[in-house]
Design a protein around this motif. Structure first.
Motif, PDB file in Angstrom:
ATOM      1  N   GLN A 121       0.826  -1.206   0.000  1.00 48.56           N
ATOM      2  CA  GLN A 121       0.000   0.000   0.000  1.00 48.56           C
ATOM      3  C   GLN A 121       0.862   1.259   0.000  1.00 48.56           C
ATOM      4  OE1 GLN A 121      -3.529   0.043   2.659  1.00 48.56           O
ATOM      5  NE2 GLN A 121      -2.982  -2.075   3.181  1.00 48.56           N
ATOM      6  N   ASP A 122       1.925   1.237   0.766  1.00 46.51           N
ATOM      7  CA  ASP A 122       2.852   2.365   0.809  1.00 46.51           C
ATOM      8  C   ASP A 122       3.481   2.574  -0.568  1.00 46.51           C
ATOM      9  OD1 ASP A 122       4.462   4.413   1.726  1.00 46.51           O
ATOM     10  OD2 ASP A 122       5.793   3.127   2.897  1.00 46.51           O
ATOM     11  N   LYS A 123       3.871   1.469  -1.212  1.00 45.31           N
ATOM     12  CA  LYS A 123       4.502   1.574  -2.526  1.00 45.31           C
ATOM     13  C   LYS A 123       3.537   2.137  -3.560  1.00 45.31           C
ATOM     14  CE  LYS A 123       7.266  -1.026  -5.862  1.00 45.31           C
ATOM     15  NZ  LYS A 123       7.891  -2.330  -6.195  1.00 45.31           N
ATOM     16  N   ASP A 124       2.292   1.684  -3.533  1.00 48.28           N
ATOM     17  CA  ASP A 124       1.299   2.205  -4.490  1.00 48.28           C
ATOM     18  C   ASP A 124       1.150   3.710  -4.343  1.00 48.28           C
ATOM     19  OD1 ASP A 124       0.870  -0.309  -5.474  1.00 48.28           O
ATOM     20  OD2 ASP A 124      -0.989  -0.661  -4.371  1.00 48.28           O
ATOM     21  N   ARG A 125       1.100   4.174  -3.088  1.00 45.23           N
ATOM     22  CA  ARG A 125       0.959   5.616  -2.868  1.00 45.23           C
ATOM     23  C   ARG A 125       2.199   6.361  -3.333  1.00 45.23           C
ATOM     24  NH1 ARG A 125       2.706   9.537   0.298  1.00 45.23           N
ATOM     25  NH2 ARG A 125       4.142   8.118   1.373  1.00 45.23           N
ATOM     26  N   ARG A 126       3.361   5.834  -3.020  1.00 46.24           N
ATOM     27  CA  ARG A 126       4.595   6.521  -3.388  1.00 46.24           C
ATOM     28  C   ARG A 126       4.769   6.592  -4.908  1.00 46.24           C
ATOM     29  NH1 ARG A 126       7.992   7.848   0.583  1.00 46.24           N
ATOM     30  NH2 ARG A 126       7.526   7.060   2.674  1.00 46.24           N
ATOM     31  N   MET A 127       4.364   5.558  -5.614  1.00 43.60           N
ATOM     32  CA  MET A 127       4.471   5.598  -7.073  1.00 43.60           C
ATOM     33  C   MET A 127       3.565   6.684  -7.655  1.00 43.60           C
ATOM     34  SD  MET A 127       4.997   1.668  -8.400  1.00 43.60           S
ATOM     35  CE  MET A 127       3.426   1.065  -7.811  1.00 43.60           C
ATOM     36  N   LYS A 128       2.391   6.832  -7.081  1.00 41.44           N
ATOM     37  CA  LYS A 128       1.453   7.832  -7.600  1.00 41.44           C
ATOM     38  C   LYS A 128       1.928   9.255  -7.322  1.00 41.44           C
ATOM     39  CE  LYS A 128      -2.547   4.779  -7.064  1.00 41.44           C
ATOM     40  NZ  LYS A 128      -3.765   4.495  -6.243  1.00 41.44           N
ATOM     41  N   THR A 129       2.604   9.446  -6.196  1.00 42.23           N
ATOM     42  CA  THR A 129       3.028  10.787  -5.792  1.00 42.23           C
ATOM     43  C   THR A 129       4.499  11.074  -6.098  1.00 42.23           C
ATOM     44  OG1 THR A 129       3.507   9.974  -3.564  1.00 42.23           O
ATOM     45  CG2 THR A 129       1.294  10.866  -3.961  1.00 42.23           C
ATOM     46  N   LYS A 130       5.157  10.155  -6.781  1.00 44.44           N
ATOM     47  CA  LYS A 130       6.593  10.280  -7.078  1.00 44.44           C
ATOM     48  C   LYS A 130       7.416  10.484  -5.809  1.00 44.44           C
ATOM     49  CE  LYS A 130       6.432  11.912 -11.863  1.00 44.44           C
ATOM     50  NZ  LYS A 130       7.009  12.872 -12.832  1.00 44.44           N
ATOM     51  N   GLU A 131       7.138   9.662  -4.800  1.00 46.28           N
ATOM     52  CA  GLU A 131       7.882   9.709  -3.542  1.00 46.28           C
ATOM     53  C   GLU A 131       8.618   8.400  -3.291  1.00 46.28           C
ATOM     54  OE1 GLU A 131       5.417  10.966  -0.311  1.00 46.28           O
ATOM     55  OE2 GLU A 131       5.017  12.927  -1.202  1.00 46.28           O
ATOM     56  N   MET A 132       9.080   7.787  -4.379  1.00 46.83           N
ATOM     57  CA  MET A 132       9.859   6.554  -4.244  1.00 46.83           C
ATOM     58  C   MET A 132      11.270   6.842  -3.726  1.00 46.83           C
ATOM     59  SD  MET A 132       8.058   3.840  -5.162  1.00 46.83           S
ATOM     60  CE  MET A 132       8.929   2.566  -6.082  1.00 46.83           C
ATOM     61  N   GLU A 133      11.645   8.099  -3.740  1.00 48.72           N
ATOM     62  CA  GLU A 133      12.947   8.509  -3.216  1.00 48.72           C
ATOM     63  C   GLU A 133      12.727   9.660  -2.251  1.00 48.72           C
ATOM     64  OE1 GLU A 133      15.651   7.203  -7.054  1.00 48.72           O
ATOM     65  OE2 GLU A 133      14.508   9.064  -7.131  1.00 48.72           O
ATOM     66  N   MET A 134      13.482   9.641  -1.156  1.00 50.61           N
ATOM     67  CA  MET A 134      13.194  10.570  -0.054  1.00 50.61           C
ATOM     68  C   MET A 134      14.451  10.791   0.772  1.00 50.61           C
ATOM     69  SD  MET A 134      11.290   7.522   1.977  1.00 50.61           S
ATOM     70  CE  MET A 134      11.265   6.632   0.417  1.00 50.61           C
ATOM     71  N   VAL A 135      14.372  11.725   1.699  1.00 53.31           N
ATOM     72  CA  VAL A 135      15.371  11.868   2.758  1.00 53.31           C
ATOM     73  C   VAL A 135      14.765  11.283   4.025  1.00 53.31           C
ATOM     74  CG1 VAL A 135      16.652  13.466   4.218  1.00 53.31           C
ATOM     75  CG2 VAL A 135      16.500  13.882   1.749  1.00 53.31           C
ATOM     76  N   TRP A 136      15.463  10.308   4.581  1.00 54.63           N
ATOM     77  CA  TRP A 136      14.999   9.634   5.801  1.00 54.63           C
ATOM     78  C   TRP A 136      15.688  10.273   6.988  1.00 54.63           C
ATOM     79  CZ3 TRP A 136      15.057   3.538   6.259  1.00 54.63           C
ATOM     80  CH2 TRP A 136      14.244   3.164   7.335  1.00 54.63           C
ATOM     81  N   ARG A 137      14.913  10.948   7.819  1.00 50.51           N
ATOM     82  CA  ARG A 137      15.455  11.541   9.053  1.00 50.51           C
ATOM     83  C   ARG A 137      15.372  10.477  10.131  1.00 50.51           C
ATOM     84  NH1 ARG A 137      14.510  17.510   9.456  1.00 50.51           N
ATOM     85  NH2 ARG A 137      16.315  17.284   8.076  1.00 50.51           N
ATOM     86  N   ALA A 138      16.504   9.827  10.389  1.00 46.30           N
ATOM     87  CA  ALA A 138      16.501   8.569  11.122  1.00 46.30           C
ATOM     88  C   ALA A 138      16.764   8.717  12.614  1.00 46.30           C
ATOM     89  CB  ALA A 138      17.524   7.616  10.508  1.00 46.30           C
TER      90      ALA A 138
END
Length: 991
Positions: free
Chosen positions: A210-227
């Motif tokens: 589900q997360d992947k489907d959303r990220r593909m639609k919003t072009k958020e497959m790449e991000m900065v992870w504040r860990a």
């Protein structure tokens, strides 16, 4: 040309040999002619879509076959795989064209392969590395699991791999990219560790569907992870990318010898010419993929599990693909294909100067379908999970005593010992199909065997070192089965001594249970003071578990204390007094208490009913019981079953093992016990020690019955009147704590399809629920799965025995046979604390560290010699409560590796969430610190040389640093801020 190449190879060999021979094999300077790293990246075309082909192989360090079988290619009837042939073949193919690229990940395999190579092959490989043709990514000994690993073991296994690469190849061997393409969910602490090790980016393949489907639609497959919520950005910020195809090639473009896709057939005169079709399909796939990402660069992983055993088909076809696709540019195509690496792809993303979305939670739990939650492996193989944790504790003790005992610890009166065997065994055990419990049974047995070999080598080293430090060469015995009351020396001896080594940098108090056959003993500490001790009958469940391995009738119970980073010695003597120890009373007590805690029980059921903190006068209603979920065998909704990876119960309502267990009670001056027998396969001892602020629950589960045809997922559940409102909290790899919420994900809208399994998360050391008044914390001694299904409840999965495979590749059900073939029996402990929320961390953090690094007990026959040193501490003083000594390990003959950690989060504790100042020269009592140089967390770069690519997160403006103006006061005085780990190479000599 050939002569030139030969001279270059000779020069490289001399340089590498010199590098390996250095006294301090650290971050080597890059040679003037090197073209590795970002310098080696091929040119791209700014006006086109650049498709980065990344040739790679994914080589599990054990899974369906053992690590040895995978390396050599043995037992190929299980799975055809031979890593040695992969590296042979790739090296041969890379030499044919300087444009070709390949990345390699698992240093455990590369180390083995390298050790078998000739000088000429090493020359060739070194040149390929210097030219950037062969690039190492990730670089740890293995690609670790992220759910069931403890951060200290992750750091160790990464350090082991990175050091080998640095020693062998210098700067060109340093990975720039973390690469976790196969682990089953991703922990925030892992990302923080990678960032602090100097990585520029992180790529993985698996995230919730589900997360992947959303990220593909919003072009958020790449991000900065504040860990990290505590470390100042960008210290723990890590650019993170989700790979589009998991880690496989796009459909139709797999050219390994194990694949069946058509090759590029480019002779028009021959049958099945397919260039036009392949080019058209590849361009179409590239454009579709590009629509999901933000830049004009995309990555394609060209490889998969154990591929490239014959690299020729791969490279021959990729050469042609690149040629024919790029030839279409003359006809107006805007697609440019090139050989590349993850770091080169990452560099292009950095140059694009985009603003990237920001993520601050984690990627758990992972599901690849509506009924397919990978939350079972949080608990799978609980005995192996515990053995791995105990092995880490022994390894840290082994490392410390190797330093403190000096050279004689490695070669002393008890023979040759080493820490390397355990380091490598522990590093292999971190693999995502090892401690995770997702391997075949024979592979799990092999992991345990490797750890056992590590124990044997470390025990020799420990014996030698303690001989040096104590002055006693009397042989030492290590009793590894004390948890089931087995220790031949204590069972039969009339007089013996016990050494208690404490690997923590603070004093500890520890409760000891020793199997004995006498009825009265005198116990004295290092100063000759008598220690209160009691003799208890061994419980029936313990007698059943140990069978014929031990014959002790009783347990001698007492409390021991040990100084920081040191030992104390206790003398135990059998008395002639003929006293019959009291038998447990068959009744349920109304309550038991000490000066800190009061525990109440239901008089009708004998179950726990309440807990009171007598210091703060907090009280909660608290019940505890054991349940099981029947494992799904598939239903009308889905055929998915429970297995090693997947947790899927067939009902949301678990079955109680018993609502009224058999009860017996023991109470004396040392410990109060309530022994609960829930069924023939579930029992528990509720213990309250004198002077303890926590309640101990020792549970025993197994063999889990499966005669009814259902596998079972066994849990214990705590139900309280704490108003937790659907929230609970779990740790990330043993460090920072994350907030969890039932049926909720912080960054996307969840459609919940599995109300139990979809709410499970991993814990490595602790979990808790709280409201405005009280916090109930459960501290664990191994990694497990946890959830809060009901308001005020916390459930922990303890054991799993299943009858079906879950179709994720392992190919067998998770039904461990145990020692006697009728199913595995597991014993473990949980510690419970009840505290105000604002001070809870002050207790649960030290408790958790105390279970991770527990005292090591060793025994000697007879009384200590008068000349023996009975107490020792390697520290001048205990470290402040906020500081944890994470690593003390021998680096070379004159240097040791030291890691100091601030173990509290920012704002977590009023008392301890503040910066702490330490003086490195005033730490040790037996080591004189002559020099100190700070390194990266991975110990493969000098800290002063560590630079990372900078990124623009979506909230990049206005980020206020948490701690300002706190530079080190002097070269010797260092400051530790909350959640900070600092790594130093110390030049030392024995005082």
């Amino acid at each position: 040309m050939a002569e030139c190449r030969l001279l270059c190879e000779l020069a490289l060999l001399i340089a590498v040999t010199a590098s390996a021979a250095r006294a301090l094999p650290l971050h080597a300077a890059q040679r003037a002619g090197d073209q590795c790293g970002y310098k080696s990246c091929p040119a791209t075309k700014p006006s086109m879509l650049n498709v980065h082909l990344v040739p790679h192989t994914h080589d599990d360090v054990g899974w369906l076959k053992t690590v040895d079988q995978y390396f050599y290619g043995g037992r190929n009837y299980i799975q055809h795989a031979g890593v040695q042939y992969i590296l042979d073949s790739v090296v041969a193919e890379l030499q044919k064209d300087p444009a070709r690229r390949f990345i390699y990940v698992e240093t455990a395999f590369f180390f083995r392969w390298w050790s078998q190579q000739s000088r000429s092959t090493r020359n060739i490989v070194t040149q390929l590395v210097q030219e950037g043709c062969l690039e190492f990514v990730n670089g740890g000994w293995c690609m670790s699991d992220e759910a069931s690993t403890h951060y200290s073991s992750v750091i160790d296994q990464m350090t082991l791999g990175l050091r080998f690469l640095n020693d062998t190849f210098g700067e060109c061997g340093r990975p720039r990219v973390a690469w976790h393409i196969d682990p089953f969910g991703h922990a925030r602490e892992h990302a923080s560790i990678f960032a602090q090790m100097g990585y520029d980016g992180f790529f993985f393949g698996r995230l919730d569907y589900q997360d992947k489907d959303r990220r593909m639609k919003t072009k958020e497959m790449e991000m900065v992870w504040r860990a990290s919520a505590s470390l100042n950005p960008p210290t723990a910020d890590l650019f993170t990318g989700v790979l589009p195809n998991g880690y496989n090639p796009p459909p139709g473009f797999c050219w390994d010898q194990s694949c069946s896709d058509d090759p590029v057939q480019d002779d028009p005169a021959l049958e099945d010419y397919n260039v036009d079709d392949l080019v058209s399909r590849f361009i179409s796939i590239s454009k579709a993929q590009a629509a999901l990402y933000k830049t004009n660069h995309i990555v394609m992983t060209m490889g998969s599990d154990f591929q490239y055993e014959n690299a020729n088909p791969w490279y021959k076809n990729m050469d042609k693909l690149i040629h024919y696709v790029n030839a279409q540019q003359a006809n107006g195509s805007q697609v440019n294909v090139l050989y590349s690496t993850p770091s080169c792809y990452l560099q292009e993303l950095n140059l694009a100067n985009q603003t990237w979305p920001l993520k601050s939670d984690d990627f758990f739990p992972y599901a690849d379908g509506p009924h397919d939650f990978w939350t079972g492996y949080f608990t799978s193989r609980p005995a192996l999970k515990r053995y791995e944790r105990l092995s880490n504790s022994l390894l840290q003790t082994c490392n410390q005593l190797e330093v403190l005992g000096g050279p004689k610890s490695r070669s002393g009166p008890f023979g040759k010992g080493d820490s390397d065997t355990m380091k490598r065994a522990m590093a292999v055990a971190q693999h995502h199909d090892a401690v995770s419990g997702t391997e075949k049974q024979h592979v799990a047995d092999d992991y345990a065997k490797r750890l056992a070999e590590g124990w044997a080598h470390c025990q020799v080293l420990v014996s030698n070192s303690l001989s040096v430090l104590s002055g006693s060469e009397v042989p030492r015995v290590f009793c590894e089965n004390l948890n089931i009351s087995v220790c031949p020396l204590t069972e039969g001896s009339k007089m013996f001594s016990m050494n208690v080594y404490n690997p923590l940098a603070r004093p500890v108090s520890w409760s000891v249970h020793l199997p004995v056959n006498g009825t009265s003993y005198n116990v004295t500490d290092s100063s000759g003071n008598v220690v209160d001790s009691q003799v208890l009958p061994v419980s029936k469940p313990t007698q059943y578990i140990r069978r014929g391995r031990g014959y002790a009738k009783y347990e001698l119970v007492f409390q021991v204390q040990a100084p920081p980073l040191g030992f104390s010695t206790y003398s135990i003597t059998l008395l002639k007094t003929d006293v019959t120890p009291a038998e447990p009373e068959r009744r349920a007590p109304v309550s038991m208490e000490n000066k800190y805690l009061k525990v109440t029980f239901d008089p009708n059921t004998g179950l726990l009913s309440g807990l009171t903190n007598l210091e703060t006068q907090q009280s909660v209603q608290l019940t505890q019981n054991f349940y099981w979920y029947n494992a799904s065998v598939g239903n009308a909704e889905s055929s998915q079953t429970s297995g090693a990876y997947i947790f899927r119960p067939n009902s949301s309502t678990p079955c109680a093992v018993s609502k009224k267990p058999d009860i017996s009670t023991l109470q004396n001056s040392v410990v109060q016990e309530v022994r609960q027998q829930f069924s023939p396969w579930v029992s528990q001892v509720v213990r309250l020690y004198e002077g303890s602020r926590e309640l101990e629950l020792e549970w025993t589960v197994g063999p889990v019955p499966v005669e009814d045809g259902f596998g079972k997922e066994v849990i214990t559940r705590f139900d309280s009147n704490i108003s937790s409102a659907g929230y609970f909290y779990s740790d990330s790899n043993g460090r920072e704590v994350l907030e969890r919420r039932k049926d909720y994900r912080p960054t996307w809208d969840l459609t919940q399809t599995e109300p139990i399994a979809g709410n499970y998360y991993p814990i490595n050391s602790r979990a808790f629920i709280k409201d405005g008044k009280a916090q109930l914390t459960v501290v664990t001694e191994r990694s497990q799965g946890v959830s809060s299904i009901y308001n005020g409840s916390l459930e922990i999965m303890l054991h799993r025995r299943l009858l079906r495979d879950d179709y994720r590749g392992v190919g067998e059900p998770l039904s461990e046979p145990g020692e006697f073939g009728n199913g595995l029996v597991v014993r473990g402990r949980l510690l419970l604390t009840l505290t105000p929320p604002e001070t809870a961390a002050d207790s649960h953090r030290p408790l958790a560290q105390g279970l991770v690094l527990q005292p090591l007990l060793s025994f000697q026959e007879g009384a200590p010699k008068p000349t023996s040193k009975l107490e020792f501490s390697a520290l001048q003083a205990a470290l402040p409560p906020a500081v944890h000594l994470l690593t003390l390990s021998q680096w070379d003959s004159e240097s040791v590796l030291l890691r100091l950690e601030h173990q509290y989060e920012s704002g977590e504790s009023k008392a301890f969430s503040q910066p702490v100042t330490l003086n490195l020269q005033k730490l040790f009592s037996t080591l004189e610190v002559l020099g100190a140089s700070e390194m990266s967390l991975g110990a493969n770069q000098w800290k002063e040389n560590m630079t990372r690519l900078q990124w623009n997160p979506s909230d990049g403006e206005g980020v206020e640093p948490l701690w300002v103006g706190l530079g080190d006061p002097s070269p010797w005085e260092i400051i530790l801020n909350p959640m900070e780990i600092r790594t130093f190479l110390l030049r030392v000599r024995q005082r």
